[in-house]
Design an enzyme around this catalytic site. Structure first.
Site, PDB file in Angstrom:
ATOM      1  N   TYR A 133       4.925  -1.239  -7.693  1.00 58.36           N
ATOM      2  CA  TYR A 133       3.943  -0.977  -6.627  1.00 58.36           C
ATOM      3  C   TYR A 133       4.112   0.450  -6.098  1.00 58.36           C
ATOM      4  O   TYR A 133       3.145   1.165  -5.869  1.00 58.36           O
ATOM      5  CB  TYR A 133       4.140  -2.009  -5.512  1.00 58.36           C
ATOM      6  CG  TYR A 133       3.281  -1.817  -4.277  1.00 58.36           C
ATOM      7  CD1 TYR A 133       1.963  -2.261  -4.255  1.00 58.36           C
ATOM      8  CD2 TYR A 133       3.807  -1.213  -3.127  1.00 58.36           C
ATOM      9  CE1 TYR A 133       1.181  -2.101  -3.111  1.00 58.36           C
ATOM     10  CE2 TYR A 133       3.036  -1.059  -1.988  1.00 58.36           C
ATOM     11  CZ  TYR A 133       1.730  -1.502  -1.980  1.00 58.36           C
ATOM     12  OH  TYR A 133       0.955  -1.349  -0.844  1.00 58.36           O
TER      13      TYR A 133
HETATM   14  N1  LIG Z   1      -0.517  -4.156   4.325  1.00 57.25           N
HETATM   15  C1  LIG Z   1      -0.018  -2.926   4.507  1.00 57.25           C
HETATM   16  O1  LIG Z   1       0.896  -2.718   5.331  1.00 57.25           O
HETATM   17  C2  LIG Z   1      -0.567  -1.760   3.731  1.00 57.25           C
HETATM   18  C3  LIG Z   1      -0.096  -0.465   4.073  1.00 57.25           C
HETATM   19  C4  LIG Z   1      -0.607   0.633   3.376  1.00 57.25           C
HETATM   20  C5  LIG Z   1      -1.540   0.433   2.363  1.00 57.25           C
HETATM   21  N2  LIG Z   1      -1.932  -0.844   2.034  1.00 57.25           N
HETATM   22  C6  LIG Z   1      -2.903  -0.973   0.924  1.00 57.25           C
HETATM   23  O2  LIG Z   1      -4.062  -1.660   1.386  1.00 57.25           O
HETATM   24  C7  LIG Z   1      -4.684  -2.336   0.279  1.00 57.25           C
HETATM   25  C8  LIG Z   1      -4.965  -3.769   0.687  1.00 57.25           C
HETATM   26  O3  LIG Z   1      -3.719  -4.396   0.946  1.00 57.25           O
HETATM   27  P1  LIG Z   1      -3.595  -5.653   1.918  1.00 57.25           P
HETATM   28  O4  LIG Z   1      -2.425  -5.387   2.771  1.00 57.25           O
HETATM   29  O5  LIG Z   1      -4.915  -5.985   2.521  1.00 57.25           O
HETATM   30  O6  LIG Z   1      -3.159  -6.772   0.844  1.00 57.25           O
HETATM   31  P2  LIG Z   1      -3.618  -8.297   0.670  1.00 57.25           P
HETATM   32  O7  LIG Z   1      -4.023  -8.894   1.956  1.00 57.25           O
HETATM   33  O8  LIG Z   1      -2.538  -8.930  -0.136  1.00 57.25           O
HETATM   34  O9  LIG Z   1      -4.944  -8.134  -0.231  1.00 57.25           O
HETATM   35  C9  LIG Z   1      -4.864  -7.771  -1.582  1.00 57.25           C
HETATM   36  C10 LIG Z   1      -6.072  -8.355  -2.277  1.00 57.25           C
HETATM   37  O10 LIG Z   1      -5.999  -8.023  -3.686  1.00 57.25           O
HETATM   38  C11 LIG Z   1      -6.470  -9.143  -4.395  1.00 57.25           C
HETATM   39  N3  LIG Z   1      -6.059  -9.188  -5.784  1.00 57.25           N
HETATM   40  C12 LIG Z   1      -4.793  -9.216  -6.265  1.00 57.25           C
HETATM   41  N4  LIG Z   1      -4.820  -9.395  -7.599  1.00 57.25           N
HETATM   42  C13 LIG Z   1      -6.134  -9.453  -7.955  1.00 57.25           C
HETATM   43  C14 LIG Z   1      -6.808  -9.652  -9.187  1.00 57.25           C
HETATM   44  N5  LIG Z   1      -6.141  -9.831 -10.336  1.00 57.25           N
HETATM   45  N6  LIG Z   1      -8.167  -9.663  -9.197  1.00 57.25           N
HETATM   46  C15 LIG Z   1      -8.858  -9.509  -8.059  1.00 57.25           C
HETATM   47  N7  LIG Z   1      -8.274  -9.349  -6.853  1.00 57.25           N
HETATM   48  C16 LIG Z   1      -6.921  -9.332  -6.806  1.00 57.25           C
HETATM   49  C17 LIG Z   1      -5.890 -10.318  -3.631  1.00 57.25           C
HETATM   50  O11 LIG Z   1      -6.527 -11.521  -4.003  1.00 57.25           O
HETATM   51  P3  LIG Z   1      -5.635 -12.880  -4.204  1.00 57.25           P
HETATM   52  O12 LIG Z   1      -5.280 -13.339  -2.822  1.00 57.25           O
HETATM   53  O13 LIG Z   1      -6.563 -13.807  -4.934  1.00 57.25           O
HETATM   54  O14 LIG Z   1      -4.415 -12.473  -5.005  1.00 57.25           O
HETATM   55  C18 LIG Z   1      -6.178  -9.895  -2.201  1.00 57.25           C
HETATM   56  O15 LIG Z   1      -7.483 -10.272  -1.831  1.00 57.25           O
HETATM   57  C19 LIG Z   1      -3.728  -2.176  -0.912  1.00 57.25           C
HETATM   58  O16 LIG Z   1      -4.173  -1.106  -1.720  1.00 57.25           O
HETATM   59  C20 LIG Z   1      -2.399  -1.791  -0.254  1.00 57.25           C
HETATM   60  O17 LIG Z   1      -1.599  -0.996  -1.099  1.00 57.25           O
HETATM   61  C21 LIG Z   1      -1.490  -1.935   2.689  1.00 57.25           C
END
Ligand SMILES: NC(=O)c1ccc[n+]([C@@H]2O[C@H](COP(=O)([O-])OP(=O)(O)OC[C@H]3O[C@@H](n4cnc5c(N)ncnc54)[C@H](OP(=O)(O)O)[C@@H]3O)[C@@H](O)[C@H]2O)c1
Length: 235
Positions: free
Chosen positions: A167
């Site tokens: 990641y």
């Molecule tokens: N959370 C943080 O603190 C944070 C900080 C900085 C940046 N980010 C970035 O923000 C973005 C969103 O992250 P988040 O925190 O919102 O994560 P999240 O809630 O885990 O959401 C990730 C999404 O990706 C989907 N996904 C994973 N594998 C997939 C696949 N094979 N096909 C289609 N969809 C898929 C997941 O669906 P499923 O549930 O079906 O797997 C989920 O809907 C990411 O790029 C992350 O790097 C997050």
């Protein structure tokens, strides 16, 4: 007619079509809802159709409009992305922005102990699939006067890289991908957008929620992305 005259309500994304991946994830859902409030039509991509429907219902309740595109980014081929672009073009006639929020992060693990297949999944969904989808959508995005590609990125693995594994590698790759694509397409806005710590399922795999004082609700963190989508071309 100026945009302001065509859009008397002042909604910043009025008339635009925005495709969001990971649309029922923590950040993707919050962003989709805020884009809809700003007047965008949404294309919601995720692998679970029922979860996508729930986001579409929330979009519609806030007066917006959403198309659903169920797709598993792990198994999708370049042909599937070409079909997606064709279907979006047919259904909406345009695509103004693509925001990549889908990501795989299984938890903090030393590289040495990372499951080999999981390493490949993380890189594929986080980097390769993002590129394949972007590549297929480029003609539509370039046809827009406000074409945007936003790769959400996580700055944490750069600050303290140990245990972030594939990641973390993906985050550096996304920065390189965005820089290359931007240099080759000066008419598009291409952004690697760092996000702050957010209270989402992804973050919960690294930090116990009850001890995580830094993470905030994703619904309060969409402003930077909306601003990127809304700025005039070249601004
Ligand atoms: N959370 C943080 O603190 C944070 C900080 C900085 C940046 N980010 C970035 O923000 C973005 C969103 O992250 P988040 O925190 O919102 O994560 P999240 O809630 O885990 O959401 C990730 C999404 O990706 C989907 N996904 C994973 N594998 C997939 C696949 N094979 N096909 C289609 N969809 C898929 C997941 O669906 P499923 O549930 O079906 O797997 C989920 O809907 C990411 O790029 C992350 O790097 C997050």
């Amino acid at each position: 007619m100026s945009e302001a005259a065509a859009n008397p309500g002042g909604r910043r994304l009025a008339g635009r079509v925005v495709l969001v991946t990971g649309a029922y994830g923590g950040y993707g859902r919050a962003l989709a809802l805020d884009c809809a409030r700003e007047g965008a039509r949404l294309v919601l991509l995720g692998r679970n159709a029922r979860k996508l429907e729930r986001v579409a219902d929330a979009v519609e309740q806030s007066g917006g409009e959403a198309l659903l595109y169920p797709l598993d980014l792990e198994g999708a081929t370049p042909d599937d992305y070409a079909e997606l672009a064709a279907r979006v073009g047919e259904a909406t006639g345009r695509l103004d922005a693509l925001v990549h929020c889908a990501a795989v992060f299984p938890g903090l693990t030393p590289l040495e102990h990372t499951d080999p297949a999981m390493f490949a999944r993380i890189v594929h969904v986080g980097l390769t699939a993002r590129w394949w989808l972007t590549q297929a959508c480029l003609p539509l995005l370039r046809a827009s006067a406000a074409g945007r590609v936003v790769f959400t990125v996580d700055p944490l693995p750069r600050q303290a890289p140990a245990y972030w594994g594939a990641y973390g590698v993906v985050q550096r790759g996304l920065e390189a991908l965005a820089a290359t694509l931007q240099a080759e397409n000066p008419g598009l806005g291409v952004h690697a957008l760092p996000l702050p710590p957010l209270r989402t399922p992804l973050r919960a795999r690294a930090y116990a929620a009850d001890e995580d004082r830094l993470a905030r609700d994703p619904s309060g963190a969409t402003g930077a992305c909306i601003a990127l989508l809304a700025t005039e071309q070249g601004a």
